[in-house]
Design an enzyme around this catalytic site. Structure first.
Site, mmCIF file in Angstrom:
data_model
loop_
_atom_site.group_PDB
_atom_site.id
_atom_site.type_symbol
_atom_site.label_atom_id
_atom_site.label_comp_id
_atom_site.label_asym_id
_atom_site.label_seq_id
_atom_site.Cartn_x
_atom_site.Cartn_y
_atom_site.Cartn_z
ATOM 1 N N HIS A 50 47.753 35.914 35.555
ATOM 2 C CA HIS A 50 46.748 35.687 36.260
ATOM 3 C C HIS A 50 46.840 36.442 37.608
ATOM 4 O O HIS A 50 47.669 36.596 38.507
ATOM 5 C CB HIS A 50 46.279 34.209 36.788
ATOM 6 N N HIS A 75 41.149 41.609 44.214
ATOM 7 C CA HIS A 75 40.391 40.131 44.040
ATOM 8 C C HIS A 75 39.028 40.289 44.932
ATOM 9 O O HIS A 75 39.112 40.197 46.230
ATOM 10 C CB HIS A 75 41.550 39.325 44.895
#
Length: 238
Positions: free
Chosen positions: A167, A212
């Site tokens: 992840h 992100h």
């Protein structure tokens, strides 16, 4: 390493301190080092702001690198708070690790392999750095080394298996303001990871980027990432 990195005055600038510490211990985050440097600045009275002497560097590195839970474990089993003797180590291996038929020679082999100081090896003593290196080594790994190679039936449907996944693969540190890097993909693939996370966003000049989203993490080129995947995807596993 400090001497080769520092100029003639025997001190090192803060940014070089961060770089050198991360080189010496890759598990230390930039944010932690920066925080400790700020704390040190507040306490200083010598006026040499933004620079560290070799003594200050060593003291700070030990403070950051020493994991308290490992230090408390060493203190618990050692007859001297600074190191473990072969007898201390033998007791730890039997009582804490559950090992049987451990000999003094086994303990000496561990000290010889993991104790970084020449003095410690000569005196058959395992200090905090050597003890930490031993606990984090493959000798203390819970993973069964037999499973490094395919040892099970691989003819079932894909959904029947657990798959090593990652992840936020691109992040090297925290998820809010840490650096993104292609190195994250290379590391994951080298470890045998089969599922990667690519957060794709529009970038400049119609070139997609990965980061992100809606955070302060840095951005990396989508092209660079897929080139790295192409190069490393099947090194660890076919």
């Amino acid at each position: 390493m400090f001497e080769s990195a520092s100029p003639d005055d025997g001190t090192l600038e803060d940014n070089k301190v961060v770089s050198l510490m991360k080189k010496m211990n890759t598990t230390i985050t930039t944010s932690l080092i920066s925080q400790k440097l700020k704390e040190l600045e507040i306490k200083r009275v010598d006026g040499k702001r933004g620079r560290l002497s070799s003594e200050e560097f060593i003291s700070l590195f030990k403070e950051i690198s020493t994991r308290p839970e490992i230090y408390f474990l060493l203190v618990r089993y050692s007859s001297n708070a600074d190191f473990m003797s072969t007898e201390d180590l033998l007791l730890f291996l039997e009582a804490e690790q559950g090992m049987h038929r451990v000999s003094k020679d086994n303990c000496l082999e561990i000290i010889e392999r993991f104790e970084p100081t020449k003095e410690g090896r000569q005196k058959s003593q395992l200090g905090i750095d050597g003890f930490t290196a031993y606990l984090l080594s493959e000798k203390c790994d819970l993973f069964d080394p037999e499973h490094l190679t395919v040892c099970q039936d691989m003819t079932h449907p894909l959904s029947h298996y657990f798959i090593a996944s990652s992840h936020n693969t691109y992040l090297l540190e925290d998820q809010l303001k840490g650096p993104s890097s292609v190195e994250g993909y290379i590391r994951a693939l080298k470890k045998g990871c089969r599922c990667l996370d690519l957060d794709c966003w529009d970038g400049a000049n119609d070139e997609p980027v990965i980061y992100h989203g809606h955070t302060l993490t840095s951005k990396i080129s989508f092209k660079a990432v897929i080139e790295a995947i192409n190069e490393y995807a099947f090194i660890a596993s076919k």
